[in-house]
Design a protein around this motif. Structure first.
Motif, PDB file in Angstrom:
ATOM      1  N   ALA B 112       0.837  -1.208   0.000  1.00  0.00           N
ATOM      2  CA  ALA B 112       0.000   0.000   0.000  1.00  0.00           C
ATOM      3  C   ALA B 112       0.869   1.255   0.000  1.00  0.00           C
ATOM      4  N   ALA B 115       1.769   1.608  -3.572  1.00  0.00           N
ATOM      5  CA  ALA B 115       0.633   2.094  -4.358  1.00  0.00           C
ATOM      6  C   ALA B 115       0.444   3.593  -4.159  1.00  0.00           C
ATOM      7  N   CYS B 133      -3.399   7.642   0.666  1.00  0.00           N
ATOM      8  CA  CYS B 133      -3.995   6.732  -0.318  1.00  0.00           C
ATOM      9  C   CYS B 133      -4.460   5.501   0.428  1.00  0.00           C
ATOM     10  N   THR B 135      -6.356   1.835   0.394  1.00  0.00           N
ATOM     11  CA  THR B 135      -6.704   0.720  -0.468  1.00  0.00           C
ATOM     12  C   THR B 135      -7.754  -0.125   0.230  1.00  0.00           C
ATOM     13  N   GLY B 263      -8.408   3.552  -3.373  1.00  0.00           N
ATOM     14  CA  GLY B 263      -8.142   2.508  -4.347  1.00  0.00           C
ATOM     15  C   GLY B 263      -8.594   1.157  -3.816  1.00  0.00           C
ATOM     16  N   GLY B 264      -8.217   0.113  -4.525  1.00  0.00           N
ATOM     17  CA  GLY B 264      -8.579  -1.243  -4.099  1.00  0.00           C
ATOM     18  C   GLY B 264      -9.854  -1.710  -4.769  1.00  0.00           C
ATOM     19  N   ALA B 299      -8.636   6.121  -7.109  1.00  0.00           N
ATOM     20  CA  ALA B 299      -7.297   5.867  -7.642  1.00  0.00           C
ATOM     21  C   ALA B 299      -7.365   5.771  -9.158  1.00  0.00           C
ATOM     22  N   ASP B 303      -4.721  -1.913 -10.589  1.00  0.00           N
ATOM     23  CA  ASP B 303      -3.852  -2.856  -9.886  1.00  0.00           C
ATOM     24  C   ASP B 303      -2.382  -2.665 -10.236  1.00  0.00           C
TER      25      ASP B 303
END
Lengths: 320, 320
Positions: B112, B115, B133, B135, B263-264, B299, B303
């Motif tokens: 993470a 990312a 950020c 996730t 994100g995620g 995001a 991926d």
């Protein structure tokens, strides 16, 4: 009241409290030595307050720059956007107003941010690069240091750890939300735990120390009874320490600090609080077995931490 | 699978997932352009896994350095101290093992964290210096950027936002504590909200989509029903978004970010989730009126964020 020495550069740091303005003069090359100090009562009213701040600067001799710490949300430009304790300065551009009065480079920051910086340069956090300094008073303030630098945030509001929500069904907070950490882990939180215990018929010894009435029980009565070894008072201290440790655990989990400095009025509780927080922390942080080196220690600079840190932040406004 | 171009310096970034290893090659001077990509399944066993990682590096051509992102607590030296998803690498000095295999400068970080760095340099967080950020997947990972730099922490464990305790009376977490944010605001949290609602006789439409059994209801059935406008499914989405916003509010309150990137896997819920989080955030952050400029955005790198960020962190291991 003394003044700065001649021949060296000295910067002034002011900590604006609800009742007093504390000023110190510090040589930025040696922040562990205070070369001047002054205190005046905090007056009401914007003009009177700014004039009193300027008066403290003058009392400190001939500083080359000034740093100011004030409770509340201080913008990066030095405007006090939100002020719980000093309503007279709400919305005031403190940098501009002070510059007009003293004609020196000025920097203004949150008081807990200043205190963290003071402890980092001259107190309990010397040598540690990843630190959170938590000030437990009526509320909770904090300053975050990551990789040796203050986390000021986009607006300058970084470090408001007291307003992390740690229980959304908890008591309402003046900030507008419910269950903020400072509802549980500040002096107000301890007082609430004590009142609840006394109202439920516990805390007999503390009630006696308070004069007999459950509603008169305050944190100092609980700590006195706990210091005597009273089991019911110790149980309240245990519960309180768990709330402190829960927030400290959250901060260490999130920021991976190696050191947590606890300052503010509640540090007077000494090992009665700190030992319990250290014990509870071991189950209140993620993966404690990977953090055996993390220390939780009391602040070293007392009520001068904010002024010392402010003076050192003020020195950053000097041209190199 | 393609390989890096000749003539420019290229670094490789690997994101080690539970089912696949994703590798990208990036020119550090232009992180928005992926110049090579490779995927292989994640094998079991330490040696097989490390060999597969080395194989991906070779497939990416001739990178000058390698960055690796892995879920778990990664020490600053590159040892995977705690690993929830990749038990085969637990306790392994990934930097040393990979260096032995590929003979290149190596850097290893939490996935993470990688990312976040990827989104900062090439995605949704370009140009923002104070960012978190988050996730949202089966669990919650996060990376913190303060004043343009990653907050890695004393050990390298910074950013474990999923394990902030947000309700000490909440459900137990595999980490050993109770009420961690990821118990509420991850895919697992949404599934629990959905199961509870279905078991209480609500979520009829989602239950129908799931084949009729309340125990078969998963987050995708809730989101499908919510997308159709089903009121009971929308109520579950509201409750879920409030939990997401509570943690986001805590992070912004503490760190004063100007930007939150989500994100995620749960980003697939789109505006159904994000609009609700943005609305709830306005009451779940301290002093929202001072933070009208704070944005919560999806995001952009999907991926690939972790692999891109890992490649860019790997480039820091190159001699200047």
């Amino acid at each position: 009241v003394s003044s700065g020495t001649t021949g060296t550069t000295v910067t002034a740091g002011l900590d604006i409290g609800g009742t007093k303005i504390l000023g110190v003069a510090v040589d930025p090359a040696d922040p562990e030595t205070i070369v001047g100090e002054a205190r005046v009562p905090t007056p009401d009213g914007e003009e009177q307050l700014l004039d009193a701040m300027a008066e403290v600067v003058v009392k400190l001799g001939s500083p080359a720059a000034v740093g100011v710490g004030i409770a509340g949300l201080v913008s990066r430009g030095g405007v006090l956007q939100v002020s719980p304790n000093i309503p007279g300065l709400r919305g005031v551009d403190v940098v501009a107003e002070m510059h007009r009065r003293v004609g020196l480079p000025i920097r203004v920051d949150n008081d807990a941010t200043c205190a963290a910086w003071g402890e980092h340069l001259a107190g309990a956090a010397r040598g540690a690069d990843d630190v959170v300094c938590v000030t437990l008073g009526t509320g909770i303030g904090a300053g975050i240091i990551a990789d040796g630098e203050l986390v000021r945030g986009a607006h300058g509001f970084g470090g408001e750890a007291g307003h992390m929500v740690v229980d959304p069904s908890g008591p309402p907070c003046p900030c507008g939300r419910s269950g903020c950490w400072e509802r549980f882990a500040s002096g107000s939180g301890l007082a609430r735990l004590a009142r609840d215990a006394a109202a439920a018929g516990r805390l007999e010894r503390a009630r006696l120390l308070a004069g007999g009435e459950a509603t008169a029980v305050r944190s100092e009565h609980v700590s006195s009874a706990a210091a005597e070894g009273d089991a019911q008072a110790l149980a309240v201290m245990d519960a309180f320490a768990r709330w402190v440790a829960l927030g400290v655990g959250n901060l260490v989990t999130l920021l991976d600090c190696s050191l947590v400095v606890i300052g503010g009025g509640l540090v007077a509780l000494g090992d009665l609080l700190l030992d319990r927080v250290c014990t509870a922390f071991r189950t209140d942080v993620m993966s404690p077995e990977e953090r055996l080196d993390v220390r939780i220690v009391p602040a070293q600079l007392g009520d001068r931490a904010g002024a010392i840190g402010a003076a050192m932040l003020g020195s950053r406004e000097l041209s190199p």
